[in-house]
Write a protein that holds these residues in place. Structure first.
Motif, PDB file in Angstrom:
ATOM      1  N   HIS A  78      -5.776  64.841  28.413  1.00  0.00           N
ATOM      2  CA  HIS A  78      -6.940  65.421  29.078  1.00  0.00           C
ATOM      3  C   HIS A  78      -8.219  65.042  28.349  1.00  0.00           C
ATOM      4  CE1 HIS A  78      -3.902  67.660  31.232  1.00  0.00           C
ATOM      5  NE2 HIS A  78      -4.833  68.136  32.039  1.00  0.00           N
ATOM      6  N   PHE A  82     -11.228  63.165  30.325  1.00  0.00           N
ATOM      7  CA  PHE A  82     -12.530  63.820  30.494  1.00  0.00           C
ATOM      8  C   PHE A  82     -13.609  63.107  29.680  1.00  0.00           C
ATOM      9  CE2 PHE A  82      -9.972  67.275  32.256  1.00  0.00           C
ATOM     10  CZ  PHE A  82     -10.753  67.622  33.353  1.00  0.00           C
ATOM     11  N   TYR A  91     -20.131  62.245  36.689  1.00  0.00           N
ATOM     12  CA  TYR A  91     -20.397  63.670  36.885  1.00  0.00           C
ATOM     13  C   TYR A  91     -21.845  63.933  37.311  1.00  0.00           C
ATOM     14  CZ  TYR A  91     -16.003  65.433  34.843  1.00  0.00           C
ATOM     15  OH  TYR A  91     -14.690  65.760  34.593  1.00  0.00           O
ATOM     16  N   GLY A 108     -17.199  69.431  38.713  1.00  0.00           N
ATOM     17  CA  GLY A 108     -16.559  68.139  38.496  1.00  0.00           C
ATOM     18  C   GLY A 108     -15.946  67.504  39.718  1.00  0.00           C
ATOM     19  N   SER A 118     -12.794  60.016  40.929  1.00  0.00           N
ATOM     20  CA  SER A 118     -13.001  59.390  39.621  1.00  0.00           C
ATOM     21  C   SER A 118     -12.430  57.982  39.544  1.00  0.00           C
ATOM     22  CB  SER A 118     -12.367  60.249  38.526  1.00  0.00           C
ATOM     23  OG  SER A 118     -10.939  60.180  38.595  1.00  0.00           O
ATOM     24  N   THR A 187      -8.813  72.892  33.082  1.00  0.00           N
ATOM     25  CA  THR A 187      -8.678  71.847  34.098  1.00  0.00           C
ATOM     26  C   THR A 187      -8.207  72.414  35.426  1.00  0.00           C
ATOM     27  OG1 THR A 187      -7.985  70.371  32.295  1.00  0.00           O
ATOM     28  CG2 THR A 187      -7.665  69.587  34.554  1.00  0.00           C
ATOM     29  N   SER A 199     -10.444  65.304  37.649  1.00  0.00           N
ATOM     30  CA  SER A 199     -11.814  65.335  37.133  1.00  0.00           C
ATOM     31  C   SER A 199     -12.410  66.735  37.134  1.00  0.00           C
ATOM     32  CB  SER A 199     -12.721  64.419  37.964  1.00  0.00           C
ATOM     33  OG  SER A 199     -12.905  64.946  39.276  1.00  0.00           O
ATOM     34  N   PHE A 201     -13.052  70.606  36.405  1.00  0.00           N
ATOM     35  CA  PHE A 201     -12.924  71.488  35.248  1.00  0.00           C
ATOM     36  C   PHE A 201     -13.447  72.860  35.626  1.00  0.00           C
ATOM     37  CE2 PHE A 201     -17.014  69.396  35.191  1.00  0.00           C
ATOM     38  CZ  PHE A 201     -17.882  70.470  35.063  1.00  0.00           C
TER      39      PHE A 201
END
Length: 300
Positions: A78, A82, A91, A108, A118, A187, A199, A201
């Motif tokens: 993760h 990220f 973002y 996100g 993403s 997440t 992506s 969060f």
């Protein structure tokens, strides 16, 4: 189409605030560390540690700046993903599209603004991690070290199986996890698919025990929790969906990528220090999420 994108994004975190969610724990805020200074932190390495700029994520929102420290050891996959997205700029312009009072602020959703996402694969769940107490001890165990089921490591709240259980079973490692205390960064995922995080969060605004060991927590807000608490919440009855004028994540960066003169520098009180122990005044064996946030001082 825009509303539909928000509706899909909201489903990515398939849970609601329940009776197990509480905002009784003290959130991090700037007033909590007013007694400490950058000069003091620099002069007292036995009491303060500098945050590694590779682990320091900068979230600039329309409400203000949020600084997040990541903990790669507990969720390395993760952290890698990220960090890559933070660096990519994807973002920028995303919305805090689902925000529930006393619970969390979710953001996100890259797909909602670019229609693609993403471009990275989903991440396998890292709900817990195996901790070798000899190599990664609790800096500050709550209770006796042998039977402590919570405490701090490097300023992060940690819940854990007790040491005696591992010893009885002949194990060298102990199952541990980051509980979803105020300020923790975790997440989102799609429904019940444990391995569908990508992506999105969420930033905790309260303590939600029912998320522990069910969602991958990988960081915590060390500065700007007041900004997190100010993010516009969704109307009652919408499961937190902010359909009108949501707050925006305007830009992100990893501190290490900025020139030294421009990057924020942060120091966190060492949770293995006598100074930190002196800050704990709650009697008995409180839950780690009921303790005040670990003090942080920031320059820039």
């Amino acid at each position: 189409m825009k509303f539909a994108a928000f509706a899909l994004a909201a489903s990515a975190l398939a849970l609601t605030a329940t009776a197990e969610t509480t905002d009784s724990a003290a959130p991090a805020d700037d007033t909590a560390v007013a007694a400490f200074t950058v000069e003091q932190a620099k002069a007292e390495p036995e009491n303060w540690r500098a945050v590694d700029p590779e682990r320091l994520f900068i979230f600039n929102t329309n409400k203000g700046r949020i600084l997040i420290e990541a903990f790669p050891e507990v969720a390395p996959k993760h952290y890698e993903q990220f960090a890559a997205i933070v660096r990519s700029g994807d973002y920028n312009g995303t919305k805090f599209h689902r925000v529930i009072e006393g619970f969390m602020a979710q953001g996100g959703d890259i797909r909602a603004i670019n229609g693609v996402g993403s471009g990275l694969p989903n991440i396998e769940a890292e709900f817990t991690f195996r901790r070798n107490p000899a190599e990664m001890p609790l800096d500050y165990p709550i209770g006796n070290r042998d039977d402590a089921d919570g405490g701090f490591i490097n300023g992060f709240p940690v819940a854990t199986r007790p040491l005696w259980l591992a010893q009885d079973l002949g194990n060298e490692t102990i199952q541990s996890w980051i509980p979803h205390c105020p300020g923790v960064v975790s997440t989102a995922r799609l429904g019940n698919d444990e391995n569908s995080g990508n992506s999105q969060f969420f930033l905790m605004r309260g303590y939600a025990e029912h998320l522990d060991k069910e969602y991958t927590a990988w960081g915590r807000v060390i500065d700007g929790q007041d900004v997190v608490m100010s993010i516009k919440k969704g109307p009652d009855g919408t499961d937190g969906v902010v359909a009108k004028d949501p707050d925006t994540l305007e830009s992100t960066a990893v501190a290490a990528d900025l020139p030294e003169s421009e990057r924020p520098q942060a120091w966190v009180m060492r949770t293995d220090s006598d100074l930190f122990a002196s800050q704990i005044t709650e009697p008995g064996r409180p839950h780690v999420c009921d303790l005040p946030a670990v003090p942080t001082v920031v320059a820039n």
